[in-house]
Design a protein around this motif. Structure first.
Motif, PDB file in Angstrom:
ATOM      1  N   LEU A  64       0.839  -1.192   0.000  1.00  0.00           N
ATOM      2  CA  LEU A  64       0.000   0.000   0.000  1.00  0.00           C
ATOM      3  C   LEU A  64       0.875   1.243   0.000  1.00  0.00           C
ATOM      4  O   LEU A  64       2.022   1.191   0.442  1.00  0.00           O
ATOM      5  N   PRO A  65       0.313   2.365  -0.487  1.00  0.00           N
ATOM      6  CA  PRO A  65       1.136   3.574  -0.580  1.00  0.00           C
ATOM      7  C   PRO A  65       1.366   4.245   0.769  1.00  0.00           C
ATOM      8  O   PRO A  65       0.498   4.243   1.639  1.00  0.00           O
ATOM      9  N   LEU A  76       4.664   0.053   0.091  1.00  0.00           N
ATOM     10  CA  LEU A  76       5.365  -0.776   1.057  1.00  0.00           C
ATOM     11  C   LEU A  76       4.550  -2.021   1.373  1.00  0.00           C
ATOM     12  O   LEU A  76       3.328  -1.952   1.542  1.00  0.00           O
ATOM     13  N   ARG A  77       5.246  -3.131   1.483  1.00  0.00           N
ATOM     14  CA  ARG A  77       4.601  -4.422   1.741  1.00  0.00           C
ATOM     15  C   ARG A  77       4.001  -4.466   3.137  1.00  0.00           C
ATOM     16  O   ARG A  77       4.608  -4.015   4.108  1.00  0.00           O
ATOM     17  N   ASP A  83      -0.877  -3.955   9.944  1.00  0.00           N
ATOM     18  CA  ASP A  83       0.275  -3.151   9.528  1.00  0.00           C
ATOM     19  C   ASP A  83      -0.122  -1.749   9.064  1.00  0.00           C
ATOM     20  O   ASP A  83       0.730  -0.996   8.597  1.00  0.00           O
ATOM     21  N   LEU A  84      -1.399  -1.401   9.152  1.00  0.00           N
ATOM     22  CA  LEU A  84      -1.876  -0.099   8.680  1.00  0.00           C
ATOM     23  C   LEU A  84      -2.202   0.821   9.850  1.00  0.00           C
ATOM     24  O   LEU A  84      -2.788   0.400  10.846  1.00  0.00           O
ATOM     25  N   LEU A  85      -1.825   2.084   9.680  1.00  0.00           N
ATOM     26  CA  LEU A  85      -2.147   3.141  10.644  1.00  0.00           C
ATOM     27  C   LEU A  85      -2.603   4.365   9.863  1.00  0.00           C
ATOM     28  O   LEU A  85      -2.210   4.549   8.708  1.00  0.00           O
ATOM     29  N   PRO A  86      -3.426   5.252  10.491  1.00  0.00           N
ATOM     30  CA  PRO A  86      -3.787   6.492   9.792  1.00  0.00           C
ATOM     31  C   PRO A  86      -2.529   7.281   9.428  1.00  0.00           C
ATOM     32  O   PRO A  86      -1.639   7.458  10.244  1.00  0.00           O
ATOM     33  N   PRO A  94       0.947   1.965   5.450  1.00  0.00           N
ATOM     34  CA  PRO A  94       1.808   1.026   6.162  1.00  0.00           C
ATOM     35  C   PRO A  94       2.546   1.736   7.300  1.00  0.00           C
ATOM     36  O   PRO A  94       2.996   2.870   7.148  1.00  0.00           O
ATOM     37  N   LYS A  95       2.647   1.046   8.441  1.00  0.00           N
ATOM     38  CA  LYS A  95       3.337   1.645   9.582  1.00  0.00           C
ATOM     39  C   LYS A  95       4.848   1.626   9.367  1.00  0.00           C
ATOM     40  O   LYS A  95       5.344   1.031   8.406  1.00  0.00           O
ATOM     41  N   ALA A  96       5.574   2.279  10.255  1.00  0.00           N
ATOM     42  CA  ALA A  96       7.021   2.498  10.090  1.00  0.00           C
ATOM     43  C   ALA A  96       7.810   1.202   9.956  1.00  0.00           C
ATOM     44  O   ALA A  96       8.856   1.184   9.293  1.00  0.00           O
TER      45      ALA A  96
END
Length: 182
Positions: A64-65, A76-77, A83-86, A94-96
């Motif tokens: 996702l972008p 990023l995979r 694995d997603l955050l606002p 994608p988170k860090a």
């Protein structure tokens, strides 16, 4: 277009989302692709959450972008929806800890309006156009739209990238299917 989209009731949104999901996952391009680059739908965009979940469950690589600067993003995979955050403008990103960049495969693209000539009108930020300008030859660009988002003509700029596919709840358009498309 954005107002029409926001006025859909939840039943329509779910019904259209299910139809788009079935059409996308039946595409040969989807079935043959090991990598799915997708956006996390929000604000009644064509729903991608089921597409993302199905791709993850089937063992595909899903990216996702993540916005990295003005008109800049990278895909990023992710390994799960956890694995997603606002992120940028509250859109799930994608988170860090997600660091593997993916730049090839079937790319699911958002937008506000489309036409049979395979033009796409985005949201005005230039993120997808910039990314596609750099990596466009390594992806099959598949836009998702509601039928009411398909117009006779959509204004386009010289830098705009034509879509390879446009999927609506009732139709699938392919670049080259008609003599008047690109």
């Amino acid at each position: 277009m954005l107002k029409l989209r926001s006025c859909m009731d939840e039943q329509e949104y779910r019904m259209y989302g299910e139809a788009i999901f079935r059409r996308v996952t039946a595409l040969p391009e989807y079935r043959q692709s090991r990598n799915i680059l997708c956006y996390a739908s929000c604000r009644k965009e064509a729903d991608t959450m089921r597409i993302i979940e199905a791709a993850l469950q089937s063992g595909r690589t899903v990216a996702l972008p993540k916005v990295t600067g003005p008109m800049e993003m990278m895909f990023l995979r992710i390994h799960s929806m956890d694995d997603l955050l606002p992120g940028f403008r509250g859109i799930p990103e994608p988170k860090a800890s997600c660091r593997e960049e993916i730049a090839e495969g079937l790319m699911i693209v958002p937008g506000t309006a489309f036409d049979r000539q395979m033009h796409r009108m985005g949201y005005g930020g230039g993120y997808y156009d910039t990314w596609l300008d750099r990596h466009g030859t390594s992806v099959t660009a598949c836009a998702l739209a509601y039928d009411f988002q398909m117009l006779q003509d959509v204004p386009c700029e010289p830098h705009d990238r034509f879509m390879d596919l446009i999927v609506t709840p009732t139709m699938t358009f392919r670049r080259g299917d008609r003599e008047d498309d690109n």
